[in-house]
Design a protein around this motif. Structure first.
Motif, PDB file in Angstrom:
ATOM      1  N   HIS A 256      -1.317   8.936   3.029  1.00 11.78           N
ATOM      2  CA  HIS A 256      -1.710   7.553   3.295  1.00 11.78           C
ATOM      3  C   HIS A 256      -0.506   6.628   3.159  1.00 11.78           C
ATOM      4  O   HIS A 256      -0.356   5.676   3.928  1.00 11.78           O
ATOM      5  N   SER A 257       0.355   6.919   2.172  1.00 12.62           N
ATOM      6  CA  SER A 257       1.560   6.102   1.997  1.00 12.62           C
ATOM      7  C   SER A 257       2.390   6.094   3.269  1.00 12.62           C
ATOM      8  O   SER A 257       2.826   5.035   3.724  1.00 12.62           O
ATOM      9  N   VAL A 258       2.592   7.293   3.849  1.00  8.26           N
ATOM     10  CA  VAL A 258       3.413   7.368   5.062  1.00  8.26           C
ATOM     11  C   VAL A 258       2.735   6.605   6.199  1.00  8.26           C
ATOM     12  O   VAL A 258       3.386   5.894   6.961  1.00  8.26           O
ATOM     13  N   LEU A 259       1.403   6.732   6.289  1.00  8.90           N
ATOM     14  CA  LEU A 259       0.695   6.022   7.362  1.00  8.90           C
ATOM     15  C   LEU A 259       0.848   4.512   7.192  1.00  8.90           C
ATOM     16  O   LEU A 259       1.037   3.777   8.158  1.00  8.90           O
ATOM     17  N   TRP A 260       0.778   4.046   5.929  1.00  5.62           N
ATOM     18  CA  TRP A 260       0.991   2.612   5.693  1.00  5.62           C
ATOM     19  C   TRP A 260       2.427   2.223   6.011  1.00  5.62           C
ATOM     20  O   TRP A 260       2.688   1.130   6.508  1.00  5.62           O
TER      21      TRP A 260
ATOM     22  N   ARG B 155       0.823  -1.203   0.000  1.00  2.00           N
ATOM     23  CA  ARG B 155       0.000   0.000   0.000  1.00  2.00           C
ATOM     24  C   ARG B 155       0.868   1.268   0.000  1.00  2.00           C
ATOM     25  O   ARG B 155       0.436   2.297  -0.509  1.00  2.00           O
ATOM     26  N   VAL B 156       2.080   1.172   0.592  1.00  2.00           N
ATOM     27  CA  VAL B 156       2.973   2.338   0.586  1.00  2.00           C
ATOM     28  C   VAL B 156       3.219   2.789  -0.840  1.00  2.00           C
ATOM     29  O   VAL B 156       3.167   3.978  -1.160  1.00  2.00           O
ATOM     30  N   VAL B 157       3.449   1.818  -1.747  1.00  2.00           N
ATOM     31  CA  VAL B 157       3.746   2.182  -3.134  1.00  2.00           C
ATOM     32  C   VAL B 157       2.490   2.452  -3.927  1.00  2.00           C
ATOM     33  O   VAL B 157       2.499   3.254  -4.856  1.00  2.00           O
ATOM     34  N   LEU B 158       1.400   1.782  -3.566  1.00  2.00           N
ATOM     35  CA  LEU B 158       0.223   1.849  -4.421  1.00  2.00           C
ATOM     36  C   LEU B 158      -0.761   2.951  -4.023  1.00  2.00           C
ATOM     37  O   LEU B 158      -1.575   3.354  -4.841  1.00  2.00           O
ATOM     38  N   ALA B 159      -0.680   3.422  -2.758  1.00  2.00           N
ATOM     39  CA  ALA B 159      -1.633   4.442  -2.324  1.00  2.00           C
ATOM     40  C   ALA B 159      -1.445   5.711  -3.136  1.00  2.00           C
ATOM     41  O   ALA B 159      -0.316   6.128  -3.422  1.00  2.00           O
TER      42      ALA B 159
ATOM     43  N   GLY C 283       2.204   8.367  20.470  1.00  2.00           N
ATOM     44  CA  GLY C 283       1.038   9.168  20.805  1.00  2.00           C
ATOM     45  C   GLY C 283       0.854  10.376  19.902  1.00  2.00           C
ATOM     46  O   GLY C 283      -0.262  10.816  19.676  1.00  2.00           O
ATOM     47  N   VAL C 284       1.942  10.883  19.333  1.00  2.00           N
ATOM     48  CA  VAL C 284       1.872  12.074  18.494  1.00  2.00           C
ATOM     49  C   VAL C 284       1.044  11.807  17.221  1.00  2.00           C
ATOM     50  O   VAL C 284       0.453  12.719  16.662  1.00  2.00           O
ATOM     51  N   TYR C 285       0.966  10.531  16.802  1.00  2.00           N
ATOM     52  CA  TYR C 285       0.254  10.243  15.549  1.00  2.00           C
ATOM     53  C   TYR C 285      -1.229  10.555  15.628  1.00  2.00           C
ATOM     54  O   TYR C 285      -1.812  11.016  14.655  1.00  2.00           O
ATOM     55  N   GLY C 286      -1.831  10.267  16.802  1.00  2.00           N
ATOM     56  CA  GLY C 286      -3.248  10.570  16.940  1.00  2.00           C
ATOM     57  C   GLY C 286      -3.509  12.040  16.656  1.00  2.00           C
ATOM     58  O   GLY C 286      -4.407  12.391  15.892  1.00  2.00           O
ATOM     59  N   ILE C 287      -2.662  12.896  17.230  1.00  2.00           N
ATOM     60  CA  ILE C 287      -2.851  14.337  17.091  1.00  2.00           C
ATOM     61  C   ILE C 287      -2.574  14.801  15.666  1.00  2.00           C
ATOM     62  O   ILE C 287      -3.355  15.522  15.052  1.00  2.00           O
ATOM     63  N   ILE C 288      -1.466  14.318  15.102  1.00  2.00           N
ATOM     64  CA  ILE C 288      -1.057  14.807  13.782  1.00  2.00           C
ATOM     65  C   ILE C 288      -2.034  14.316  12.714  1.00  2.00           C
ATOM     66  O   ILE C 288      -2.386  15.042  11.783  1.00  2.00           O
ATOM     67  N   MET C 289      -2.538  13.068  12.861  1.00  2.00           N
ATOM     68  CA  MET C 289      -3.510  12.542  11.903  1.00  2.00           C
ATOM     69  C   MET C 289      -4.830  13.280  12.026  1.00  2.00           C
ATOM     70  O   MET C 289      -5.463  13.626  11.020  1.00  2.00           O
TER      71      MET C 289
ATOM     72  N   VAL D 251      11.554   9.491  13.063  1.00  2.00           N
ATOM     73  CA  VAL D 251      11.815   9.687  11.634  1.00  2.00           C
ATOM     74  C   VAL D 251      10.510   9.807  10.851  1.00  2.00           C
ATOM     75  O   VAL D 251      10.322  10.740  10.067  1.00  2.00           O
ATOM     76  N   ALA D 252       9.567   8.872  11.116  1.00  2.00           N
ATOM     77  CA  ALA D 252       8.328   8.888  10.338  1.00  2.00           C
ATOM     78  C   ALA D 252       7.474  10.104  10.673  1.00  2.00           C
ATOM     79  O   ALA D 252       6.737  10.587   9.811  1.00  2.00           O
ATOM     80  N   VAL D 253       7.586  10.614  11.912  1.00  2.00           N
ATOM     81  CA  VAL D 253       6.826  11.827  12.255  1.00  2.00           C
ATOM     82  C   VAL D 253       7.291  12.988  11.387  1.00  2.00           C
ATOM     83  O   VAL D 253       6.485  13.720  10.812  1.00  2.00           O
ATOM     84  N   LEU D 254       8.627  13.131  11.258  1.00  2.00           N
ATOM     85  CA  LEU D 254       9.159  14.231  10.455  1.00  2.00           C
ATOM     86  C   LEU D 254       8.812  14.037   8.987  1.00  2.00           C
ATOM     87  O   LEU D 254       8.523  14.985   8.259  1.00  2.00           O
TER      88      LEU D 254
END
Lengths: 207, 355
Positions: free
Chosen positions: A29-33, A20-24, B126-132, A65-68
């Motif tokens: 959404h890609s980052v979330l996957w 899904r990372v590649v296909l979204a 926990g930060v994901y809930g807020i950022i999403m 890392v993923a947050v940034l």
């Protein structure tokens, strides 16, 4: 048996999430996957008894890392039509890279299979009496201490580089200087005057 | 007795433990929320909620029904899946973190040997809930709030991490039960006061670390004076603007569960966990077991509740920080200080004269 079920569930989730990372179509959404994929990979680490690595994966990759990453991607102005345009152009190049990766993976797994599943690289010990945090700590800070420190220095250089590239000192910008604010006392801030009626406060009274 | 060692019995025990912890926290949250409002009101010389039930004790339950029975409004321009997923993530993570918290000797859902790291990992998620939530709302104020909170939580996680590393270095373990047991004995055996005769000079770093951890915990849980993600004077309510009804309730419960979790962490890492401190642990253990467990549990709860009162008082006393001041505090003051503390703690462990 429960371990096997857990493995297949986590493995299936991480493969699906990686696809899904590649296909979204939406980059967010890609980052979330991608985060889902990281998380299930951490679960696989736990199943293999490497709970320290699993926690580090979550703390470093998912937590920082993923947050940034998400931070940057969220601020992009996504144009879906433009995103699709390049697909056919980059397709052959992507296919070549995918083929090379696939061949390499097959080679590695064939080599491991030929040597036998139980075989490990020489020098790896199986310490059963210590937790794996302790085991990693013992090796990392004794045998590999110079390499470990060098890796830290590489990161430090990268950080300093990023700061140097973005640091600008613009003139005529008023900045807050916390130190002068905190050390300001009554003598510097206050002047008692007794102006004559109608004359007002003269500038020389305020010195 | 044999039944409880089979996989089915083990599963039943674990599920029962999880239910007990979750329900216990949910019910105590209802009263802590009321205590928060009452303390806040007391500082401002108001009465606070006092209509529902005696002294307003049932106020939180009334609020609960109000939230649940309202209509869920989902903005038409929002990303519906992510929009609804965000409060769920906040809520679930806030409770998942409680799995490794030991309330009394052996009273813990999962006694992980990397318990501290697990808790740190979960709280960094926990930060994901807020950022999403902020992004999926597809609105400007929530988005700004989400960006602020992402930067804020990532910044203060760093100093929290270093403070925890200093505690781990002194305790020599990442397991919460071991960390608490290392503080057995009297008041001065707590980590906060330098962990007894063996490590007493570390009091010089542990008391400042306690203060730093408390302030970082305020920032990490978006509590005043660091509630910039939801600063009502600038951002209406930040990432929560578009949320209503149950999704909003989930956000709020998750936030409070995180605050109480931070209180529990302060208790475990610095204030001896379940050890009462005013009487020795050995004396408590010599009592009948029901009595000693009651004392252990009570001393844990009392310490955590006292920390919660400190959180509530700070909310009432301190004006909100400006965002650049917040970042300056996090990166230029807390990070170097906690880094120095880690170096000092490590040096003490290696070169110190352990009396």
């Amino acid at each position: 048996m429960i371990a096997a079920i857990a493995f297949y569930v986590l493995a299936a989730v991480s493969v699906f999430a990686a696809l899904r990372v590649v296909l979204a179509s939406n980059p967010v959404h890609s980052v979330l996957w991608l985060i889902t994929a990281f998380f299930s990979a951490a679960g696989l680490f736990v199943l293999m008894g490497a709970e320290f690595l699993a926690m580090l994966l979550v703390v470093v990759y998912v937590g920082a890392v993923a947050v940034l990453f998400l931070f940057v991607v969220m601020m992009l102005d996504v144009d879906f039509v433009k995103l699709r345009e390049g697909f056919t152009r980059y397709m052959p190049f992507g296919a070549v890279v995918a083929c090379i990766l696939l061949v390499e993976m097959i080679l590695i797994s064939a080599a491991v299979a030929a040597r036998g599943a139980g075989a490990h690289a020489p020098g790896v010990q199986h310490a059963t009496d210590v937790t794996n945090v302790e085991a990693i700590g013992r090796v990392l800070y004794t045998d590999y201490v110079y390499i470990f420190q060098a890796a830290g220095l590489v990161l430090l250089v990268a950080m300093i580089g990023a700061i140097v590239l973005t640091l600008r000192h613009r003139p005529h910008v008023k900045r807050q200087d916390i130190h002068t604010q905190v050390t300001r006392d009554r003598k510097k801030a206050l002047a008692m005057t007794r102006p004559e009626t109608g004359a007002g406060v003269r500038p020389e009274d305020l010195v | 007795m044999d039944f409880w060692t089979t996989p089915l019995g083990w599963t039943l025990i674990t599920v029962g433990g999880i239910l007990l912890v979750t329900v216990g926290i949910l019910i105590s949250l209802a009263f802590l929320l009321l205590a928060d409002r009452k303390i806040w009101a007391g500082v401002q010389m108001r009465k606070g909620p006092n209509v529902v039930g005696p002294f307003g004790l049932l106020q939180s339950f009334a609020d609960f029904f109000k939230f649940v029975l309202k209509e869920v409004v989902i903005p038409s321009g929002s990303d519906k899946t992510v929009f609804l997923l965000a409060p769920l993530i906040t809520f679930i993570l806030a409770f998942a973190a409680w799995a490794v918290i030991p309330f009394a000797p052996g009273w813990v859902v999962a006694d992980l040997n990397v318990g501290v790291l697990y808790l740190f990992a979960i709280s960094s998620l926990g930060v994901y809930g807020i950022i999403m939530g902020g992004w999926a709302s597809n609105s400007k104020y929530p988005f700004l709030g989400a960006l602020r909170s992402a930067a804020q939580m990532v910044s203060y996680e760093v100093s929290i991490g270093f403070i925890i590393v200093a505690v781990i270095l002194l305790s020599g373990s990442m397991n919460f039960t071991d960390i608490v047991d290392a503080q057995a004995g009297w008041l001065w055996d707590w980590n906060m006061f330098g962990n007894g005769a063996r490590n007493w000079p570390t009091i010089v770093i542990m008391i400042p670390m306690l203060v730093l951890f408390f302030v970082s915990a305020l920032a990490e849980t978006n509590r005043p004076p660091f509630d910039l993600p939801e600063a009502e004077s600038e951002l209406v309510a930040g990432y929560q603007v578009e949320y209503s009804s149950t999704p909003y309730l989930l956000f709020m419960i998750g936030e409070y569960a995180n605050i109480v979790l931070m209180c529990a962490m302060l208790t475990i890492l610095f204030c001896g966990g379940w050890h009462p401190g005013i009487v020795t642990t050995a004396w408590v253990e010599s009592l009948p077991s029901w009595m000693s467990y009651t004392i252990f549990l009570l001393s844990f709860i009392i310490k955590a509740v006292l920390w919660f009162c400190a959180f509530a008082l700070v909310k009432a006393f301190v004006p909100r920080y400006r965002y650049d001041q917040l970042m300056r505090l996090g990166w230029k003051i807390f990070l170097p200080t906690s880094l120095v503390a880690v170096v000092l703690a490590a040096a003490w462990q290696v070169f110190g004269v352990h009396g």
